[in-house]
Write an enzyme that holds these catalytic residues in place. Structure first.
Site, short mmCIF file in Angstrom:
data_model
loop_
_atom_site.label_atom_id
_atom_site.label_comp_id
_atom_site.label_asym_id
_atom_site.label_seq_id
_atom_site.Cartn_x
_atom_site.Cartn_y
_atom_site.Cartn_z
N HIS A 5 0.82 -1.22 0.00
CA HIS A 5 0.00 0.00 0.00
C HIS A 5 0.85 1.27 0.00
CE1 HIS A 5 -2.63 2.94 2.38
NE2 HIS A 5 -3.21 2.80 1.21
N HIS A 41 0.50 10.89 -1.77
CA HIS A 41 -0.76 10.71 -1.04
C HIS A 41 -1.10 11.95 -0.22
CE1 HIS A 41 -3.72 9.37 1.87
NE2 HIS A 41 -3.93 8.28 1.14
N ASP A 85 -3.80 4.38 -7.87
CA ASP A 85 -4.91 5.00 -7.14
C ASP A 85 -5.01 6.44 -7.63
OD1 ASP A 85 -6.68 6.05 -5.34
OD2 ASP A 85 -5.69 5.28 -3.55
#
EC number: 4.6.1.-
Length: 273
Positions: A5, A41, A85
Protein backbone atom coordinates in the site's frame (compact mmCIF):
# COMPACT_ATOMS: atom_id res chain seq x y z
CA UNK A 1 -2.02 -10.85 -4.73
CA UNK A 2 -0.23 -9.24 -1.76
CA UNK A 3 -0.60 -5.56 -2.56
CA UNK A 4 1.88 -3.16 -0.99
CA UNK A 5 0.00 0.00 0.00
CA UNK A 6 1.06 3.58 -0.79
CA UNK A 7 4.31 2.90 -2.65
CA UNK A 8 5.06 6.43 -3.86
CA UNK A 9 8.86 6.66 -3.87
CA UNK A 10 11.02 4.54 -6.17
CA UNK A 11 13.05 3.24 -3.21
CA UNK A 12 9.86 1.79 -1.71
CA UNK A 13 9.39 -0.58 -4.66
CA UNK A 14 12.36 -2.70 -3.51
CA UNK A 15 11.32 -2.34 0.12
CA UNK A 16 7.78 -3.67 -0.37
CA UNK A 17 8.68 -6.42 -2.86
CA UNK A 18 11.44 -7.61 -0.54
CA UNK A 19 8.85 -7.89 2.25
CA UNK A 20 6.72 -10.20 0.08
CA UNK A 21 4.52 -7.97 -2.10
CA UNK A 22 3.90 -9.18 -5.67
CA UNK A 23 1.81 -6.08 -6.36
CA UNK A 24 1.99 -2.43 -5.36
CA UNK A 25 -0.46 0.44 -5.11
CA UNK A 26 0.71 3.92 -6.05
CA UNK A 27 -1.15 7.21 -5.59
CA UNK A 28 -1.35 9.55 -8.58
CA UNK A 29 -2.21 13.23 -8.12
CA UNK A 30 -3.18 15.53 -11.00
CA UNK A 31 -2.49 19.19 -11.74
CA UNK A 32 -5.30 21.59 -12.64
CA UNK A 33 -4.98 20.71 -16.34
CA UNK A 34 -5.54 17.00 -15.60
CA UNK A 35 -1.89 16.03 -16.12
CA UNK A 36 -0.72 13.23 -13.81
CA UNK A 37 1.84 15.13 -11.74
CA UNK A 38 3.12 13.35 -8.63
CA UNK A 39 3.01 9.93 -6.98
CA UNK A 40 1.84 11.41 -3.71
CA UNK A 41 -0.76 10.71 -1.04
CA UNK A 42 -0.43 13.54 1.46
CA UNK A 43 -1.78 14.03 4.96
CA UNK A 44 -3.76 12.32 6.43
CA UNK A 45 -2.89 8.75 5.47
CA UNK A 46 -2.77 5.34 7.14
CA UNK A 47 -1.77 5.17 10.78
CA UNK A 48 1.92 4.36 11.23
CA UNK A 49 2.94 5.53 7.75
CA UNK A 50 4.78 8.59 6.43
CA UNK A 51 2.23 10.35 4.20
CA UNK A 52 4.54 12.64 2.24
CA UNK A 53 6.90 10.48 0.16
CA UNK A 54 6.68 11.37 -3.51
CA UNK A 55 8.21 11.40 -7.00
CA UNK A 56 7.23 13.14 -10.19
CA UNK A 57 4.84 10.71 -11.89
CA UNK A 58 6.97 10.20 -15.00
CA UNK A 59 10.10 9.68 -12.87
CA UNK A 60 8.28 7.04 -10.83
CA UNK A 61 7.17 5.30 -14.05
CA UNK A 62 10.82 5.09 -15.11
CA UNK A 63 11.73 3.37 -11.84
CA UNK A 64 8.72 1.09 -12.10
CA UNK A 65 9.64 0.18 -15.67
CA UNK A 66 13.11 -0.90 -14.54
CA UNK A 67 11.61 -2.97 -11.71
CA UNK A 68 9.33 -4.82 -14.15
CA UNK A 69 11.56 -5.23 -17.22
CA UNK A 70 13.33 -8.62 -17.44
CA UNK A 71 17.09 -8.19 -17.75
CA UNK A 72 17.21 -4.85 -15.96
CA UNK A 73 19.50 -4.65 -12.92
CA UNK A 74 16.51 -3.48 -10.81
CA UNK A 75 14.14 -6.19 -12.11
CA UNK A 76 11.85 -8.02 -9.65
CA UNK A 77 10.38 -11.12 -11.27
CA UNK A 78 7.60 -11.35 -8.70
CA UNK A 79 6.24 -7.80 -9.09
CA UNK A 80 3.39 -8.47 -11.52
CA UNK A 81 0.57 -5.99 -10.80
CA UNK A 82 0.41 -2.25 -10.14
CA UNK A 83 -2.69 -0.40 -8.96
CA UNK A 84 -2.69 3.31 -9.73
CA UNK A 85 -4.91 5.00 -7.14
CA UNK A 86 -5.98 7.95 -9.27
CA UNK A 87 -6.71 10.97 -7.07
CA UNK A 88 -9.23 12.52 -9.45
CA UNK A 89 -11.08 14.31 -6.64
CA UNK A 90 -9.11 17.46 -7.51
CA UNK A 91 -10.55 17.48 -11.05
CA UNK A 92 -13.87 18.67 -12.45
CA UNK A 93 -16.02 15.82 -13.78
CA UNK A 94 -15.58 17.14 -17.33
CA UNK A 95 -11.78 16.68 -17.05
CA UNK A 96 -11.96 12.91 -16.57
CA UNK A 97 -11.57 12.14 -20.29
CA UNK A 98 -8.51 14.42 -20.51
CA UNK A 99 -7.00 12.80 -17.43
CA UNK A 100 -7.35 9.39 -19.10
CA UNK A 101 -5.75 10.68 -22.30
CA UNK A 102 -2.79 12.22 -20.47
CA UNK A 103 -2.35 9.19 -18.24
CA UNK A 104 -2.23 6.90 -21.29
CA UNK A 105 0.39 9.10 -22.98
CA UNK A 106 2.55 9.14 -19.84
CA UNK A 107 2.40 5.37 -19.45
CA UNK A 108 3.01 4.75 -23.14
CA UNK A 109 6.12 6.93 -23.13
CA UNK A 110 7.60 6.27 -19.70
CA UNK A 111 6.40 2.80 -18.70
CA UNK A 112 5.64 0.86 -21.87
CA UNK A 113 8.54 2.49 -23.74
CA UNK A 114 6.24 3.02 -26.75
CA UNK A 115 5.59 -0.72 -26.88
CA UNK A 116 9.27 -1.59 -27.23
CA UNK A 117 10.33 -3.89 -24.35
CA UNK A 118 8.75 -1.73 -21.65
CA UNK A 119 7.57 -2.81 -18.21
CA UNK A 120 5.55 -6.01 -18.16
CA UNK A 121 3.35 -5.58 -15.07
CA UNK A 122 -0.42 -5.61 -15.32
CA UNK A 123 -1.94 -2.21 -14.49
CA UNK A 124 -5.20 -1.46 -12.66
CA UNK A 125 -6.65 2.04 -13.06
CA UNK A 126 -8.43 2.70 -9.77
CA UNK A 127 -10.93 5.56 -9.91
CA UNK A 128 -12.60 6.96 -6.77
CA UNK A 129 -15.67 8.51 -8.42
CA UNK A 130 -18.20 6.72 -10.65
CA UNK A 131 -18.86 10.00 -12.49
CA UNK A 132 -15.27 9.89 -13.78
CA UNK A 133 -15.86 6.78 -15.93
CA UNK A 134 -14.80 8.75 -19.03
CA UNK A 135 -11.21 8.50 -17.78
CA UNK A 136 -11.37 4.89 -19.00
CA UNK A 137 -12.72 6.00 -22.39
CA UNK A 138 -9.99 8.62 -22.77
CA UNK A 139 -7.30 6.12 -21.82
CA UNK A 140 -8.55 3.47 -24.24
CA UNK A 141 -9.08 5.81 -27.19
CA UNK A 142 -5.63 7.34 -26.74
CA UNK A 143 -3.83 3.98 -26.86
CA UNK A 144 -5.80 3.14 -30.01
CA UNK A 145 -4.93 6.50 -31.56
CA UNK A 146 -1.25 6.02 -30.67
CA UNK A 147 -1.40 2.62 -32.43
CA UNK A 148 -0.93 0.49 -29.33
CA UNK A 149 -4.42 -0.91 -28.61
CA UNK A 150 -2.79 -4.25 -27.66
CA UNK A 151 -1.54 -2.66 -24.44
CA UNK A 152 -5.15 -2.60 -23.19
CA UNK A 153 -4.68 -6.36 -22.64
CA UNK A 154 -2.50 -5.32 -19.69
CA UNK A 155 -5.02 -2.85 -18.21
CA UNK A 156 -7.83 -3.42 -15.72
CA UNK A 157 -10.19 -1.22 -13.73
CA UNK A 158 -11.46 -0.54 -10.24
CA UNK A 159 -13.93 1.95 -8.79
CA UNK A 160 -12.66 2.49 -5.27
CA UNK A 161 -15.46 4.54 -3.66
CA UNK A 162 -17.21 1.64 -1.88
CA UNK A 163 -20.30 2.45 -3.96
CA UNK A 164 -23.31 0.19 -4.29
CA UNK A 165 -22.31 -2.77 -6.49
CA UNK A 166 -25.25 -2.14 -8.84
CA UNK A 167 -24.16 1.48 -9.37
CA UNK A 168 -20.61 0.35 -10.15
CA UNK A 169 -21.98 -2.04 -12.78
CA UNK A 170 -23.83 0.88 -14.42
CA UNK A 171 -20.67 3.00 -14.58
CA UNK A 172 -18.80 0.17 -16.33
CA UNK A 173 -21.65 -0.15 -18.80
CA UNK A 174 -21.32 3.56 -19.66
CA UNK A 175 -17.56 3.14 -20.08
CA UNK A 176 -18.06 0.09 -22.33
CA UNK A 177 -16.06 -2.15 -19.96
CA UNK A 178 -16.86 -5.86 -20.11
CA UNK A 179 -13.91 -7.45 -18.31
CA UNK A 180 -10.64 -6.87 -16.47
CA UNK A 181 -12.57 -5.69 -13.40
CA UNK A 182 -11.09 -5.63 -9.91
CA UNK A 183 -13.46 -4.55 -7.15
CA UNK A 184 -11.96 -2.95 -4.10
CA UNK A 185 -13.54 -2.58 -0.72
CA UNK A 186 -12.02 -1.07 2.35
CA UNK A 187 -11.04 1.74 4.63
CA UNK A 188 -7.90 3.25 6.17
CA UNK A 189 -6.19 1.02 8.75
CA UNK A 190 -7.03 3.65 11.41
CA UNK A 191 -10.68 2.54 11.28
CA UNK A 192 -12.53 -0.75 11.31
CA UNK A 193 -14.79 -1.92 8.51
CA UNK A 194 -16.83 -5.09 8.31
CA UNK A 195 -16.80 -7.55 5.43
CA UNK A 196 -20.45 -7.19 4.34
CA UNK A 197 -19.70 -5.43 1.05
CA UNK A 198 -16.69 -7.68 0.38
CA UNK A 199 -19.03 -10.65 0.64
CA UNK A 200 -21.43 -8.98 -1.82
CA UNK A 201 -18.55 -8.38 -4.23
CA UNK A 202 -17.37 -12.00 -3.91
CA UNK A 203 -20.96 -13.18 -4.51
CA UNK A 204 -21.07 -11.05 -7.68
CA UNK A 205 -17.72 -12.50 -8.82
CA UNK A 206 -18.95 -16.04 -8.16
CA UNK A 207 -22.34 -15.60 -9.87
CA UNK A 208 -22.93 -16.55 -13.48
CA UNK A 209 -23.76 -12.98 -14.54
CA UNK A 210 -21.51 -10.84 -12.33
CA UNK A 211 -19.21 -8.12 -13.68
CA UNK A 212 -16.38 -8.61 -11.16
CA UNK A 213 -13.30 -10.73 -11.93
CA UNK A 214 -11.29 -10.12 -8.73
CA UNK A 215 -12.00 -8.70 -5.29
CA UNK A 216 -9.45 -7.01 -3.05
CA UNK A 217 -9.72 -5.64 0.48
CA UNK A 218 -7.74 -2.77 1.99
CA UNK A 219 -5.90 -1.86 4.24
CA UNK A 220 -5.16 -5.01 6.23
CA UNK A 221 -2.24 -5.03 8.66
CA UNK A 222 -3.17 -7.63 11.27
CA UNK A 223 -3.14 -11.41 11.16
CA UNK A 224 -6.74 -11.76 12.39
CA UNK A 225 -8.16 -9.41 9.74
CA UNK A 226 -6.04 -11.15 7.09
CA UNK A 227 -7.62 -14.48 8.01
CA UNK A 228 -11.10 -12.94 7.95
CA UNK A 229 -10.50 -11.54 4.44
CA UNK A 230 -9.11 -14.85 3.16
CA UNK A 231 -12.07 -16.69 4.68
CA UNK A 232 -14.39 -14.30 2.81
CA UNK A 233 -12.74 -15.43 -0.45
CA UNK A 234 -10.85 -12.33 -1.62
CA UNK A 235 -8.28 -12.47 -4.43
CA UNK A 236 -6.05 -9.69 -3.13
CA UNK A 237 -5.18 -7.99 0.14
CA UNK A 238 -3.70 -4.50 0.28
CA UNK A 239 -1.40 -3.97 3.23
CA UNK A 240 1.28 -1.84 4.82
CA UNK A 241 2.98 -5.06 5.99
CA UNK A 242 3.32 -7.60 3.15
CA UNK A 243 5.30 -9.93 5.43
CA UNK A 244 2.24 -10.30 7.72
CA UNK A 245 0.03 -11.41 4.81
CA UNK A 246 2.75 -13.77 3.53
CA UNK A 247 3.03 -15.31 7.01
CA UNK A 248 -0.71 -15.98 7.22
CA UNK A 249 -0.75 -17.46 3.70
CA UNK A 250 1.88 -19.96 4.84
CA UNK A 251 -0.37 -21.24 7.65
CA UNK A 252 -1.66 -24.75 7.04
CA UNK A 253 -5.28 -23.55 6.87
CA UNK A 254 -4.46 -21.48 3.77
CA UNK A 255 -1.67 -23.24 1.87
CA UNK A 256 -4.10 -25.66 0.20
CA UNK A 257 -6.46 -22.93 -1.01
CA UNK A 258 -4.22 -19.95 -1.82
CA UNK A 259 -0.86 -19.29 -3.39
CA UNK A 260 1.01 -16.14 -4.31
CA UNK A 261 0.21 -15.07 -7.88
CA UNK A 262 2.97 -15.06 -10.49
CA UNK A 263 3.22 -13.44 -13.92
CA UNK A 264 1.60 -16.52 -15.46
CA UNK A 265 -1.59 -15.97 -13.45
CA UNK A 266 -3.96 -13.86 -15.50
CA UNK A 267 -5.35 -11.14 -13.19
CA UNK A 268 -8.46 -10.74 -15.37
CA UNK A 269 -9.50 -14.38 -15.03
CA UNK A 270 -12.15 -15.28 -12.48
CA UNK A 271 -11.59 -17.97 -9.87
CA UNK A 272 -14.77 -18.82 -8.02
CA UNK A 273 -15.01 -20.02 -4.45
Amino acid sequence: WIMGHMVNAIAQIDEFVNLGANSIETDVSFDKNANPEYTYHGIPCDCGRTCTKWEYFNTFLGGLRKATTPGDSKYHEKLVLVVFDLKTGSLYDNQAYDAGTKLAKSLLQNYWNKGNNGGRAYIVLSIPNLDHYKLITGFKETLTKEEHPELMDKVGYDFSGNDDIGDVAKAYKKAGVTGHVWQSDGITNCLLRGLDRVRKAVANRDSSNGYINKVYYWTVDKRASTRDALDAGVDGIMTNYPDVIADVLSESAYTAKFRIATYDDNPWETFKN
